[in-house]
Design a protein around this motif. Structure first.
Motif, PDB file in Angstrom:
ATOM      1  N   GLU A 139      -2.918 -22.252  57.949  1.00 36.03           N
ATOM      2  CA  GLU A 139      -1.725 -22.263  58.800  1.00 36.03           C
ATOM      3  C   GLU A 139      -2.069 -21.998  60.261  1.00 36.03           C
ATOM      4  O   GLU A 139      -1.407 -22.528  61.154  1.00 36.03           O
ATOM      5  N   GLY A 168       7.701 -26.936  54.974  1.00 35.30           N
ATOM      6  CA  GLY A 168       8.390 -25.652  54.906  1.00 35.30           C
ATOM      7  C   GLY A 168       7.828 -24.573  55.821  1.00 35.30           C
ATOM      8  O   GLY A 168       8.398 -23.501  55.932  1.00 35.30           O
ATOM      9  N   ILE A 169       6.707 -24.865  56.461  1.00 34.98           N
ATOM     10  CA  ILE A 169       6.096 -23.857  57.344  1.00 34.98           C
ATOM     11  C   ILE A 169       6.800 -23.884  58.697  1.00 34.98           C
ATOM     12  O   ILE A 169       6.874 -24.907  59.350  1.00 34.98           O
ATOM     13  N   LYS A 220       3.788 -32.517  46.900  1.00 35.35           N
ATOM     14  CA  LYS A 220       4.008 -31.063  46.858  1.00 35.35           C
ATOM     15  C   LYS A 220       3.349 -30.387  48.060  1.00 35.35           C
ATOM     16  O   LYS A 220       3.898 -29.444  48.623  1.00 35.35           O
ATOM     17  N   PHE A 221       2.190 -30.867  48.443  1.00 34.91           N
ATOM     18  CA  PHE A 221       1.512 -30.315  49.616  1.00 34.91           C
ATOM     19  C   PHE A 221       2.279 -30.685  50.884  1.00 34.91           C
ATOM     20  O   PHE A 221       2.424 -29.860  51.786  1.00 34.91           O
ATOM     21  N   TYR A 232       5.117 -28.298  51.094  1.00 32.44           N
ATOM     22  CA  TYR A 232       4.666 -26.981  51.558  1.00 32.44           C
ATOM     23  C   TYR A 232       4.536 -26.972  53.083  1.00 32.44           C
ATOM     24  O   TYR A 232       5.028 -26.062  53.751  1.00 32.44           O
ATOM     25  N   LEU A 276      -0.368 -23.831  42.465  1.00 28.92           N
ATOM     26  CA  LEU A 276       0.906 -24.207  41.857  1.00 28.92           C
ATOM     27  C   LEU A 276       0.824 -24.310  40.343  1.00 28.92           C
ATOM     28  O   LEU A 276       1.779 -23.962  39.649  1.00 28.92           O
ATOM     29  N   TYR A 291      -4.116 -25.342  47.065  1.00 24.47           N
ATOM     30  CA  TYR A 291      -2.666 -25.182  46.906  1.00 24.47           C
ATOM     31  C   TYR A 291      -2.186 -25.740  45.567  1.00 24.47           C
ATOM     32  O   TYR A 291      -1.402 -25.087  44.854  1.00 24.47           O
ATOM     33  N   GLU A 315      -5.323 -28.562  50.320  1.00 26.73           N
ATOM     34  CA  GLU A 315      -4.408 -29.198  49.370  1.00 26.73           C
ATOM     35  C   GLU A 315      -4.868 -28.904  47.942  1.00 26.73           C
ATOM     36  O   GLU A 315      -4.060 -28.556  47.077  1.00 26.73           O
ATOM     37  N   ARG A 348      -4.424 -19.214  52.797  1.00 26.01           N
ATOM     38  CA  ARG A 348      -3.472 -20.092  53.476  1.00 26.01           C
ATOM     39  C   ARG A 348      -3.285 -19.702  54.939  1.00 26.01           C
ATOM     40  O   ARG A 348      -2.972 -20.540  55.772  1.00 26.01           O
ATOM     41  N   TRP A 384      -4.693 -18.154  46.962  1.00 24.92           N
ATOM     42  CA  TRP A 384      -3.961 -19.001  47.898  1.00 24.92           C
ATOM     43  C   TRP A 384      -3.427 -18.178  49.066  1.00 24.92           C
ATOM     44  O   TRP A 384      -3.597 -18.548  50.219  1.00 24.92           O
ATOM     45  N   GLU A 385      -2.774 -17.069  48.773  1.00 25.20           N
ATOM     46  CA  GLU A 385      -2.149 -16.264  49.826  1.00 25.20           C
ATOM     47  C   GLU A 385      -3.161 -15.773  50.858  1.00 25.20           C
ATOM     48  O   GLU A 385      -2.860 -15.738  52.046  1.00 25.20           O
TER      49      GLU A 385
END
Length: 167
Positions: free
Chosen positions: A119, A148-149, A141-142, A145, A102, A98, A95, A115, A111-112
């Motif tokens: 995930e 949205g996965i 916000k976390f 995120y 942001l 992330y 978190e 993550r 991050w990319e």
């Protein structure tokens, strides 16, 4: 001596001094931003390494994390309690990264590139169980995120296999 010409010359010199000062300040801000991002990147990597080392240094904790992700319900009360605390720090770690991503205090690639690890564990039964119980303690916000996965590929070596047992 014409005082109006001297006054105009002084105004031009003053204006140039202001322009030079603004350029200097802009460079300082840019350098400060770059230094902040470097510091935040290093802090993120250090946090990940520290968390990983803590898990790796304790074979029982490593087992609890791995097995709890796979089959939370089959663990005893003490193992479940430890798993919840491990997952709290795991989720808070990601978190934090992330949220820094942001607000642009760490580069996108930090991050990319990390993550994917998050995930991979997030899709496990134990992590899903933890998330359902503790979602409200995390930043909205976390939460968004994670909502949205859809699916995540699991990197090799991240999920415990059926034939592995407690150390």
């Amino acid at each position: 001596m014409d005082w109006s010409k001297i006054e105009i010359l002084l105004q031009i010199i003053g204006s140039l001094a202001v322009v030079v000062s603004v350029i200097y300040l802009a460079k300082q801000v840019k350098d400060g931003t770059k230094n902040l991002k470097t510091s935040m990147r290093n802090s993120s990597f250090n946090s990940l390494m520290d968390w990983n080392y803590a898990i790796m240094a304790d074979s029982e904790l490593a087992w609890i994390f791995q097995y709890g992700c796979k089959d939370f319900e089959s663990m005893n009360k003490l193992q479940k309690a430890r798993f919840v605390h491990v997952m709290y720090s795991f989720f808070k770690l990601f978190e934090n990264i992330y949220l820094h991503y942001l607000d642009n205090s760490i580069p996108k690639d930090v991050w990319e590139n990390n993550r994917k690890i998050f995930e991979a564990y997030l899709v496990t039964n134990g992590a899903q169980h933890y998330w359902e119980l503790r979602r409200p303690i995390f930043h909205p916000k976390f939460q968004g995120y994670i909502k949205g996965i859809e699916n995540s590929e699991v990197p090799a070596g991240h999920i415990i296999s059926d034939n592995e047992s407690k150390p």
